[in-house]
Design a protein around this motif. Structure first.
Motif, PDB file in Angstrom:
ATOM      1  N   TYR B  50       0.839  -1.201   0.000  1.00  0.00           N
ATOM      2  CA  TYR B  50       0.000   0.000   0.000  1.00  0.00           C
ATOM      3  C   TYR B  50       0.873   1.250   0.000  1.00  0.00           C
ATOM      4  O   TYR B  50       1.921   1.284   0.655  1.00  0.00           O
ATOM      5  N   GLN B  51       0.397   2.271  -0.722  1.00  0.00           N
ATOM      6  CA  GLN B  51       1.077   3.572  -0.740  1.00  0.00           C
ATOM      7  C   GLN B  51       0.037   4.664  -0.573  1.00  0.00           C
ATOM      8  O   GLN B  51      -0.917   4.732  -1.360  1.00  0.00           O
ATOM      9  N   SER B  53      -1.113   8.631  -0.700  1.00  0.00           N
ATOM     10  CA  SER B  53      -0.727   9.712  -1.607  1.00  0.00           C
ATOM     11  C   SER B  53       0.172  10.743  -0.932  1.00  0.00           C
ATOM     12  O   SER B  53       0.902  11.471  -1.600  1.00  0.00           O
ATOM     13  N   TYR B  54       0.120  10.815   0.395  1.00  0.00           N
ATOM     14  CA  TYR B  54       0.954  11.781   1.103  1.00  0.00           C
ATOM     15  C   TYR B  54       2.201  11.147   1.716  1.00  0.00           C
ATOM     16  O   TYR B  54       2.978  11.833   2.386  1.00  0.00           O
ATOM     17  N   ASP B  55       2.374   9.855   1.478  1.00  0.00           N
ATOM     18  CA  ASP B  55       3.577   9.201   2.011  1.00  0.00           C
ATOM     19  C   ASP B  55       4.803   9.722   1.268  1.00  0.00           C
ATOM     20  O   ASP B  55       4.820   9.764   0.036  1.00  0.00           O
ATOM     21  N   GLN B  56       5.807  10.074   2.025  1.00  0.00           N
ATOM     22  CA  GLN B  56       7.004  10.648   1.423  1.00  0.00           C
ATOM     23  C   GLN B  56       7.931   9.588   0.837  1.00  0.00           C
ATOM     24  O   GLN B  56       8.639   9.836  -0.130  1.00  0.00           O
ATOM     25  N   GLN B  57       7.910   8.418   1.460  1.00  0.00           N
ATOM     26  CA  GLN B  57       8.812   7.370   0.999  1.00  0.00           C
ATOM     27  C   GLN B  57       8.035   6.295   0.244  1.00  0.00           C
ATOM     28  O   GLN B  57       6.861   6.035   0.530  1.00  0.00           O
ATOM     29  N   ASN B  58       8.709   5.654  -0.689  1.00  0.00           N
ATOM     30  CA  ASN B  58       8.101   4.537  -1.395  1.00  0.00           C
ATOM     31  C   ASN B  58       7.919   3.360  -0.453  1.00  0.00           C
ATOM     32  O   ASN B  58       8.783   3.052   0.363  1.00  0.00           O
ATOM     33  N   ALA B  59       6.760   2.707  -0.583  1.00  0.00           N
ATOM     34  CA  ALA B  59       6.453   1.581   0.286  1.00  0.00           C
ATOM     35  C   ALA B  59       7.267   0.351  -0.104  1.00  0.00           C
ATOM     36  O   ALA B  59       7.561   0.129  -1.279  1.00  0.00           O
ATOM     37  N   THR B  60       7.637  -0.418   0.893  1.00  0.00           N
ATOM     38  CA  THR B  60       8.309  -1.696   0.653  1.00  0.00           C
ATOM     39  C   THR B  60       7.733  -2.743   1.601  1.00  0.00           C
ATOM     40  O   THR B  60       7.382  -2.439   2.751  1.00  0.00           O
ATOM     41  N   GLU B  61       7.597  -3.963   1.086  1.00  0.00           N
ATOM     42  CA  GLU B  61       7.126  -5.094   1.877  1.00  0.00           C
ATOM     43  C   GLU B  61       7.878  -6.319   1.395  1.00  0.00           C
ATOM     44  O   GLU B  61       7.512  -6.948   0.413  1.00  0.00           O
ATOM     45  N   GLY B  62       8.969  -6.637   2.079  1.00  0.00           N
ATOM     46  CA  GLY B  62       9.751  -7.805   1.687  1.00  0.00           C
ATOM     47  C   GLY B  62      10.300  -7.644   0.273  1.00  0.00           C
ATOM     48  O   GLY B  62      11.021  -6.687  -0.015  1.00  0.00           O
ATOM     49  N   ARG B  63       9.934  -8.570  -0.616  1.00  0.00           N
ATOM     50  CA  ARG B  63      10.434  -8.509  -2.001  1.00  0.00           C
ATOM     51  C   ARG B  63       9.647  -7.538  -2.878  1.00  0.00           C
ATOM     52  O   ARG B  63       9.978  -7.354  -4.059  1.00  0.00           O
ATOM     53  N   TYR B  64       8.602  -6.940  -2.315  1.00  0.00           N
ATOM     54  CA  TYR B  64       7.770  -6.010  -3.077  1.00  0.00           C
ATOM     55  C   TYR B  64       8.120  -4.569  -2.721  1.00  0.00           C
ATOM     56  O   TYR B  64       8.262  -4.232  -1.550  1.00  0.00           O
ATOM     57  N   SER B  65       8.218  -3.738  -3.727  1.00  0.00           N
ATOM     58  CA  SER B  65       8.375  -2.311  -3.502  1.00  0.00           C
ATOM     59  C   SER B  65       7.519  -1.570  -4.516  1.00  0.00           C
ATOM     60  O   SER B  65       7.215  -2.084  -5.603  1.00  0.00           O
ATOM     61  N   LEU B  66       7.101  -0.402  -4.126  1.00  0.00           N
ATOM     62  CA  LEU B  66       6.221   0.393  -4.976  1.00  0.00           C
ATOM     63  C   LEU B  66       6.990   1.637  -5.406  1.00  0.00           C
ATOM     64  O   LEU B  66       7.417   2.414  -4.548  1.00  0.00           O
ATOM     65  N   ASN B  67       7.139   1.797  -6.693  1.00  0.00           N
ATOM     66  CA  ASN B  67       7.816   2.971  -7.240  1.00  0.00           C
ATOM     67  C   ASN B  67       6.751   4.038  -7.503  1.00  0.00           C
ATOM     68  O   ASN B  67       6.104   4.051  -8.548  1.00  0.00           O
ATOM     69  N   PHE B  68       6.572   4.916  -6.517  1.00  0.00           N
ATOM     70  CA  PHE B  68       5.504   5.908  -6.550  1.00  0.00           C
ATOM     71  C   PHE B  68       6.026   7.217  -7.101  1.00  0.00           C
ATOM     72  O   PHE B  68       6.941   7.828  -6.522  1.00  0.00           O
ATOM     73  N   GLN B  69       5.467   7.651  -8.233  1.00  0.00           N
ATOM     74  CA  GLN B  69       5.830   8.931  -8.826  1.00  0.00           C
ATOM     75  C   GLN B  69       4.543   9.746  -8.951  1.00  0.00           C
ATOM     76  O   GLN B  69       3.804   9.621  -9.932  1.00  0.00           O
ATOM     77  N   LYS B  70       4.309  10.568  -7.943  1.00  0.00           N
ATOM     78  CA  LYS B  70       3.031  11.263  -7.820  1.00  0.00           C
ATOM     79  C   LYS B  70       2.776  12.204  -8.988  1.00  0.00           C
ATOM     80  O   LYS B  70       1.657  12.289  -9.489  1.00  0.00           O
ATOM     81  N   ARG B  72       3.735  12.014 -11.982  1.00  0.00           N
ATOM     82  CA  ARG B  72       3.413  11.245 -13.179  1.00  0.00           C
ATOM     83  C   ARG B  72       2.192  10.370 -12.982  1.00  0.00           C
ATOM     84  O   ARG B  72       1.750   9.692 -13.914  1.00  0.00           O
ATOM     85  N   LYS B  73       1.666  10.350 -11.765  1.00  0.00           N
ATOM     86  CA  LYS B  73       0.525   9.509 -11.413  1.00  0.00           C
ATOM     87  C   LYS B  73       0.799   8.052 -11.800  1.00  0.00           C
ATOM     88  O   LYS B  73      -0.004   7.401 -12.485  1.00  0.00           O
ATOM     89  N   SER B  74       1.939   7.579 -11.342  1.00  0.00           N
ATOM     90  CA  SER B  74       2.256   6.179 -11.578  1.00  0.00           C
ATOM     91  C   SER B  74       2.623   5.500 -10.261  1.00  0.00           C
ATOM     92  O   SER B  74       3.143   6.133  -9.337  1.00  0.00           O
ATOM     93  N   ALA B  75       2.334   4.224 -10.191  1.00  0.00           N
ATOM     94  CA  ALA B  75       2.562   3.437  -8.968  1.00  0.00           C
ATOM     95  C   ALA B  75       2.976   2.029  -9.381  1.00  0.00           C
ATOM     96  O   ALA B  75       2.216   1.076  -9.226  1.00  0.00           O
ATOM     97  N   ASN B  76       4.167   1.913  -9.895  1.00  0.00           N
ATOM     98  CA  ASN B  76       4.632   0.629 -10.421  1.00  0.00           C
ATOM     99  C   ASN B  76       5.077  -0.295  -9.294  1.00  0.00           C
ATOM    100  O   ASN B  76       5.703   0.129  -8.324  1.00  0.00           O
ATOM    101  N   LEU B  77       4.770  -1.567  -9.471  1.00  0.00           N
ATOM    102  CA  LEU B  77       5.175  -2.590  -8.500  1.00  0.00           C
ATOM    103  C   LEU B  77       6.466  -3.243  -8.975  1.00  0.00           C
ATOM    104  O   LEU B  77       6.562  -3.667 -10.131  1.00  0.00           O
ATOM    105  N   VAL B  78       7.430  -3.312  -8.091  1.00  0.00           N
ATOM    106  CA  VAL B  78       8.684  -3.994  -8.391  1.00  0.00           C
ATOM    107  C   VAL B  78       8.772  -5.248  -7.521  1.00  0.00           C
ATOM    108  O   VAL B  78       8.645  -5.158  -6.295  1.00  0.00           O
ATOM    109  N   ILE B  79       8.949  -6.381  -8.164  1.00  0.00           N
ATOM    110  CA  ILE B  79       9.142  -7.637  -7.453  1.00  0.00           C
ATOM    111  C   ILE B  79      10.593  -8.055  -7.663  1.00  0.00           C
ATOM    112  O   ILE B  79      11.040  -8.227  -8.809  1.00  0.00           O
ATOM    113  N   SER B  80      11.312  -8.180  -6.579  1.00  0.00           N
ATOM    114  CA  SER B  80      12.723  -8.585  -6.695  1.00  0.00           C
ATOM    115  C   SER B  80      12.838 -10.093  -6.510  1.00  0.00           C
ATOM    116  O   SER B  80      11.974 -10.729  -5.898  1.00  0.00           O
ATOM    117  N   ALA B  81      13.888 -10.653  -7.069  1.00  0.00           N
ATOM    118  CA  ALA B  81      14.181 -12.088  -6.897  1.00  0.00           C
ATOM    119  C   ALA B  81      12.937 -12.940  -7.114  1.00  0.00           C
ATOM    120  O   ALA B  81      12.473 -13.646  -6.212  1.00  0.00           O
TER     121      ALA B  81
END
Lengths: 115, 114
Positions: B50-51, B53-70, B72-81
């Motif tokens: 979850y992210q 809209s007023y969160d300053q840092q990008n959310a991370t949960e284990g292998r998941y991270s959210l690349n939030f670019q307000k 550009r109105k984008s919220a890409n999910l990055v799955i590592s490994a």
């Protein structure tokens, strides 16, 4: 395991019939929302109940109705079933308005087929 | 009106590599939340991240991270490994604090190759 249980898991109904789907919320969650997910699409919001009152509704006709009970479990009723009502129906529970991330939990859904 | 767009119907990734699933959104509301869910073939929607809209840092949960670019109105999910068990449908969703309508994108089917 999210603690949200739905029943039945699968059912088949005939066009024109009525159906009731049930949802048991996660313990302590007082808000429940229902979604319809047609094959190959994302879920569509049907409505939400908070403390037994409907407090949000999507673009669905009145034949889609619901109830929330004092124990916060919920029912979705669909009257006069149409073939396009065939879908996965998802229930989600949350605490309050659930607008704080991971407090929104979904059940495994009820697969409805209308023939 | 709120709208969520996922432009990748399907994605493939090699096991142990990272993958980015795209999500753009449109809203005029100043306060909202962005969600990612995983849906295996069983149908259950599994919350990932979850992210706000007023969160300053990008959310991370284990292998998941959210690349939030307000802007550009984008919220890409990055799955590592990536793992074989990551193969599933992934949905991006948005919910405004002003209404209770959670809008979902059309989803991206991720396949992890061994």
């Amino acid at each position: 395991e999210t603690g949200v249980t739905q029943s039945p898991t699968h059912l088949i109904k005939t066009r024109g019939q009525q159906v009731t789907l049930r949802c048991s919320s996660q313990s302590g969650h007082n808000t429940v929302s229902w979604y319809q997910q047609a094959l190959g699409q994302g879920p569509q919001f049907i409505f939400q109940y908070y403390r037994e009152e409907e407090n949000g509704r999507g673009n669905f006709p009145p034949r889609f109705s619901g109830l929330q009970f004092p124990n916060y479990s919920s029912e979705l009723n669909v009257n006069a079933l149409e073939l396009d009502d065939s879908a996965l129906y998802l229930c989600a529970s949350s605490l309050g308005d659930g607008n704080s991330g991971n407090t929104i939990y979904f059940g495994e859904g009820s697969w409805l087929t209308v023939v | 009106a709120q709208k969520i767009t996922q432009t990748q119907p399907g994605m493939f990734v090699q096991e142990k590599e990272a993958v980015t699933l795209d999500c753009t959104y449109d809203t005029s509301d100043p306060s909202y939340g962005l969600f990612w869910y995983k849906q295996p073939s069983s149908g259950e929607m599994i919350f990932l991240i979850y992210q706000g809209s007023y969160d300053q840092q990008n959310a991370t949960e284990g292998r998941y991270s959210l690349n939030f670019q307000k802007a550009r109105k984008s919220a890409n999910l990055v799955i590592s490994a990536s793992q074989l068990g990551d193969s599933a449908m992934y949905f991006c969703a948005m919910r405004s604090v002003y209404n209770n309508d959670m809008r979902f994108g059309a989803g991206t089917r991720l396949t992890v190759k061994p």
